[in-house]
Write an enzyme that holds these catalytic residues in place. Sequence first.
Site, short mmCIF file in Angstrom:
data_model
loop_
_atom_site.label_atom_id
_atom_site.label_comp_id
_atom_site.label_asym_id
_atom_site.label_seq_id
_atom_site.Cartn_x
_atom_site.Cartn_y
_atom_site.Cartn_z
N LYS A 165 0.86 -1.20 0.00
CA LYS A 165 0.00 0.00 0.00
C LYS A 165 0.89 1.24 0.00
CE LYS A 165 -3.97 0.38 2.21
NZ LYS A 165 -5.06 0.38 1.23
N1 PMP Z 1 -7.30 -3.08 -3.15
C1 PMP Z 1 -6.91 -1.82 -2.90
C2 PMP Z 1 -6.22 -1.05 -3.97
C3 PMP Z 1 -7.15 -1.24 -1.64
O1 PMP Z 1 -6.74 0.02 -1.38
C4 PMP Z 1 -7.83 -1.98 -0.66
C5 PMP Z 1 -8.12 -1.36 0.69
N2 PMP Z 1 -7.07 -1.55 1.59
C6 PMP Z 1 -8.22 -3.30 -0.97
C7 PMP Z 1 -7.94 -3.81 -2.23
C8 PMP Z 1 -8.89 -4.15 0.06
O2 PMP Z 1 -7.97 -4.53 1.06
P1 PMP Z 1 -8.44 -4.78 2.56
O3 PMP Z 1 -9.53 -5.79 2.49
O4 PMP Z 1 -7.23 -5.31 3.23
O5 PMP Z 1 -8.90 -3.49 3.10
#
Ligand code: PMP
Length: 327
Positions: A165
């Site tokens: 991220k």
């Molecule tokens: N893809 C992206 C690009 C994201 O920013 C997120 C949010 N964190 C997700 C998928 C989903 O991830 P998570 O379930 O860990 O929040």
Amino acid sequence: MSTAAAPADRWVFHQGAFVRAGDVALGAGTQALHYGTGVFEGIRAYADTEGRDSLVFKAREHYERLHASCRLLRLDLPHTPDELVEITTELIRRNDLRGDAYIRPLVYKLSLEPGTPFGVRLRGVSTSVSILALPMGDYTRAEGIRCGISSWRRVPDTSLPARAKITGAYANNALAVDEATAAGYDDAIMLNQQGSVAEASTANVFVVRDGQVATPGADADILLGLTRTAVMRILAEEAGITVAERAVPRSELYTADEVFLTGTGCQIVPVVEIDGRPIGAGIPGPLTRQIREVYQQAVRGALPRYRDWNTPVGLASAAKPAAAAHA
Ligand code: PMP
């Protein structure tokens, strides 16, 4: 009801200490501001079903992913995942966030160390850590959302890994959201360089057809969402369905019985229309509704079999001094 403080009075964890948000100042020279060299997480905490405490969802897993993101950008995160979980619960207690909340940890390149020349670099730059917590209710749209396939492709792993991220990488997501909302959609679904489905702007994509469920795999230029993993477990345990992690062609979305998105922010949201075509009957499908229901109970601690997802904040024991005086 939350007793949240005004934004400037909220406690934040910043560079090793709990301070008021209004007292945080970051210089214009902050490296991550220039080059997008930061990483972050988005975490939710939920009021439990008994209304006594708050539960952080998959706290440790979020901080393990944060550590992995840090390794990629050579960010020196000075706290272990367990310490970060403790800092997070302390932050929620300090802010007395009794309702649903959102926690945003941010680790970023701060300033050039002595002797490091000006320029784009990962080494020779100090690291800073900030964690914010704010009230955030459930904004999931039970009736479903409308998505458009973005003309912006998801950044490939060979250029900027979506599995971390990285703050700068979200300019890619922002372009896609901007395009989708300008066209009247609620969100964008991005394809990867191969033309297969990658993910939505901040969520993973699941597709249901004839009782089978598929989602793009780890090699599809996606963030491996923690909600995605949670949903895979719910589908296995509640419906006996093993999710296929594989390439999902765009056409499979248009012809699916159900499509839904998973993510910390949106949680589990049905997609009822893509590019103007109704998905299935154009209303949330039965499997999507079932897992949404289980998820909503699990995150609030109502299902003992999923308790390993919940970290209690300890709000009950941190009764406010005024209230304690009358007890
Ligand atoms: N893809 C992206 C690009 C994201 O920013 C997120 C949010 N964190 C997700 C998928 C989903 O991830 P998570 O379930 O860990 O929040």
